[in-house]
Scaffold this active site. Structure first.
Site, mmCIF file in Angstrom:
data_model
loop_
_atom_site.group_PDB
_atom_site.id
_atom_site.type_symbol
_atom_site.label_atom_id
_atom_site.label_comp_id
_atom_site.label_asym_id
_atom_site.label_seq_id
_atom_site.Cartn_x
_atom_site.Cartn_y
_atom_site.Cartn_z
ATOM 1 N N ARG A 105 0.877 -1.183 0.000
ATOM 2 C CA ARG A 105 0.000 0.000 0.000
ATOM 3 C C ARG A 105 0.908 1.224 0.000
ATOM 4 O O ARG A 105 1.709 1.428 0.902
ATOM 5 C CB ARG A 105 -0.914 0.016 1.225
ATOM 6 C CG ARG A 105 -1.606 1.358 1.409
ATOM 7 C CD ARG A 105 -2.711 1.324 2.415
ATOM 8 N NE ARG A 105 -3.875 0.649 1.882
ATOM 9 C CZ ARG A 105 -5.109 0.753 2.397
ATOM 10 N NH1 ARG A 105 -5.325 1.493 3.461
ATOM 11 N NH2 ARG A 105 -6.131 0.131 1.852
ATOM 12 N N HIS A 132 -7.407 0.696 -6.399
ATOM 13 C CA HIS A 132 -7.593 -0.131 -5.195
ATOM 14 C C HIS A 132 -8.317 -1.418 -5.611
ATOM 15 O O HIS A 132 -9.475 -1.654 -5.255
ATOM 16 C CB HIS A 132 -8.411 0.658 -4.160
ATOM 17 C CG HIS A 132 -8.394 0.074 -2.783
ATOM 18 N ND1 HIS A 132 -7.615 -1.012 -2.428
ATOM 19 C CD2 HIS A 132 -9.075 0.420 -1.656
ATOM 20 C CE1 HIS A 132 -7.812 -1.294 -1.159
ATOM 21 N NE2 HIS A 132 -8.698 -0.447 -0.661
ATOM 22 N N GLN A 135 -10.204 -3.963 -3.156
ATOM 23 C CA GLN A 135 -11.515 -3.536 -2.673
ATOM 24 C C GLN A 135 -12.610 -3.958 -3.649
ATOM 25 O O GLN A 135 -13.695 -4.395 -3.249
ATOM 26 C CB GLN A 135 -11.529 -2.012 -2.489
ATOM 27 C CG GLN A 135 -12.837 -1.486 -1.953
ATOM 28 C CD GLN A 135 -13.122 -1.951 -0.530
ATOM 29 O OE1 GLN A 135 -12.292 -1.804 0.344
ATOM 30 N NE2 GLN A 135 -14.298 -2.522 -0.298
ATOM 31 N N ASP A 220 -17.073 7.400 -1.894
ATOM 32 C CA ASP A 220 -15.803 7.319 -1.164
ATOM 33 C C ASP A 220 -15.554 8.678 -0.521
ATOM 34 O O ASP A 220 -16.232 9.671 -0.854
ATOM 35 C CB ASP A 220 -14.677 6.940 -2.145
ATOM 36 C CG ASP A 220 -13.347 6.655 -1.458
ATOM 37 O OD1 ASP A 220 -13.329 6.428 -0.232
ATOM 38 O OD2 ASP A 220 -12.310 6.656 -2.157
ATOM 39 N N CYS A 260 -16.289 1.688 0.536
ATOM 40 C CA CYS A 260 -15.095 0.902 0.890
ATOM 41 C C CYS A 260 -14.727 1.058 2.358
ATOM 42 O O CYS A 260 -14.057 0.197 2.918
ATOM 43 C CB CYS A 260 -13.932 1.293 -0.007
ATOM 44 S SG CYS A 260 -13.423 3.020 0.151
ATOM 45 N N ARG A 288 -13.471 -8.527 2.228
ATOM 46 C CA ARG A 288 -12.049 -8.295 1.927
ATOM 47 C C ARG A 288 -11.261 -9.548 2.309
ATOM 48 O O ARG A 288 -10.355 -9.973 1.597
ATOM 49 C CB ARG A 288 -11.519 -7.085 2.718
ATOM 50 C CG ARG A 288 -12.115 -5.734 2.323
ATOM 51 C CD ARG A 288 -11.674 -5.315 0.928
ATOM 52 N NE ARG A 288 -10.225 -5.246 0.813
ATOM 53 C CZ ARG A 288 -9.469 -4.211 1.214
ATOM 54 N NH1 ARG A 288 -10.041 -3.140 1.719
ATOM 55 N NH2 ARG A 288 -8.158 -4.230 1.068
HETATM 56 N N1 NVA Z 1 -9.808 6.872 -1.590
HETATM 57 C C1 NVA Z 1 -9.471 6.432 -0.244
HETATM 58 C C2 NVA Z 1 -9.727 4.966 -0.100
HETATM 59 C C3 NVA Z 1 -9.441 4.411 1.280
HETATM 60 C C4 NVA Z 1 -9.659 2.933 1.388
HETATM 61 C C5 NVA Z 1 -8.001 6.754 0.020
HETATM 62 O O1 NVA Z 1 -7.179 6.548 -0.870
HETATM 63 O O2 NVA Z 1 -7.709 7.229 1.111
HETATM 64 N N1 CP Z 2 -11.210 0.008 2.472
HETATM 65 C C1 CP Z 2 -9.944 -0.050 2.923
HETATM 66 O O1 CP Z 2 -8.997 -0.329 2.180
HETATM 67 O O2 CP Z 2 -9.802 0.188 4.253
HETATM 68 P P1 CP Z 2 -8.451 0.407 5.060
HETATM 69 O O3 CP Z 2 -7.869 1.728 4.629
HETATM 70 O O4 CP Z 2 -8.859 0.409 6.505
HETATM 71 O O5 CP Z 2 -7.503 -0.720 4.753
#
Ligand code: NVA
Ligand code: CP
Length: 305
Positions: A105, A132, A135, A220, A260, A288
């Site tokens: 990540r 992502h 997800q 989101d 998500c 997930r």
């Molecule tokens: N768009 C959000 C998704 C979090 C799971 C981010 O990148 O923070």
């Molecule tokens: N939806 C998701 O990826 O959540 P986290 O940021 O908690 O991993």
């Protein structure tokens, strides 16, 4: 290394493979709930590299790898040499020489591409600024469990043209549904991806037209990780792009709501919708675990025949 299979976007699998993977995930979920032990990854190790925060992704990958009989190792840039400037390519060669699969990540999508290009084992994108895909595996599995096939349906993504939006766009192509996107001017998804997927996606600059008669609504956060300082500006820009009961009422009667998570109640979604009867967000979060167990098995061992 060129034969090693990675999962950096949904496009790394064919539509048929994605269907097979989700079917396997649904079966694994049932078996796990029945208490059956299934350990195809016994003695194997997953390295998890986190350069951004996480709750769901960390817990689901770590628990999932344990359930499959393996072990998961939590690494961050703060306490590895990645944070002190060791090149991605060098880190990839070293880490992948000692583990069986890697999950990352991070910020730039080029980082996971660079890592994958130098990794001897499969690399999974667990969120970049652009995509992502993990997800969407859980989201597509959740739709299938609640409503059956999503093929031919219409979904609406409300909000920022971000990593989630891009992965929903890829999902529209791979799973055969149409995606409406409602976003403010200036926050549209990537133009090249839009052009590539134009047969599967329609862009709207208001929520009302985008949610009419659709089968699923998703949204989101307005400010993603790394955009925290834009929160105030974004609150103004997105104020008319909230999924509330009025928006849900315009969709089909049996439409479901997805997010998500984490959610910002009363920003992108009202509490009434998030906690309401059409919301499937808790199943979506749990899935997930199941979808990624199937993914880990598929990448390390292969898809079930
Ligand atoms: N768009 C959000 C998704 C979090 C799971 C981010 O990148 O923070
Ligand atoms: N939806 C998701 O990826 O959540 P986290 O940021 O908690 O991993």
């Amino acid at each position: 290394m060129s034969n090693t299979r990675h999962f950096l976007t949904l496009m790394d699998f064919t539509s048929d493979e994605l269907q097979q993977l989700l079917q396997h995930a649904i079966e694994m979920k049932k078996q796990w709930k029945a208490g059956t032990i299934y350990e195809p990854l016994k003695n194997m190790t997953l390295a998890m590299i986190f350069e951004k925060s996480s709750t769901r992704t960390r817990v689901s990958f770590e628990a999932g790898m344990n359930q499959l009989g393996g072990h998961a190792m939590f690494l961050t840039s703060r306490d590895t040499q990645l944070g002190r400037g060791e090149p991605i390519a060098d880190s990839a060669r070293v880490i992948s020489s000692m583990v069986d699969v890697v999950m990352i990540r991070t910020f730039g999508h080029d980082i996971v591409e660079d890592f994958a290009a130098h990794s001897g084992v499969p690399v999974i994108n667990a969120l970049t600024d652009d995509y992502h895909p993990c997800q969407l595996l859980a989201d597509m599995m959740t739709y299938k469990e609640h409503r059956g096939s999503i093929k031919g349906k219409t979904a609406t993504y409300v909000g920022d043209g971000n990593n989630m939006c891009h992965s929903w766009m890829n999902a529209a192509k791979q799973f055969g549904f149409h995606l409406n996107i409602a976003c403010p001017v200036g926050y549209e998804p990537n133009a090249t991806l839009m052009e590539k997927l134009k047969d599967h996606v329609t862009l709207f600059n208001n929520i009302t037209d985008a949610v009419k008669d659709v089968d699923l609504i998703t949204t989101d956060v307005w400010a993603s990780m790394g955009q925290e300082e834009e929160q105030k500006i974004r609150e103004k820009a997105f104020k008319d792009f909230k999924v509330n009961s009025a928006a849900m009422a315009l969709a089909n009667k049996d439409a479901i709501f997805m997010h998500c998570l984490p959610a910002h109640r009363e920003e992108e979604v009202s509490t009434a919708v998030l906690e309401g009867s059409q919301s499937v967000v808790w199943d979506e979060a749990e899935n997930r675990l199941h979808a990624q167990k199937a993914l880990l098995e598929a990448l390390v061992i292969g898809l079930p025949s």
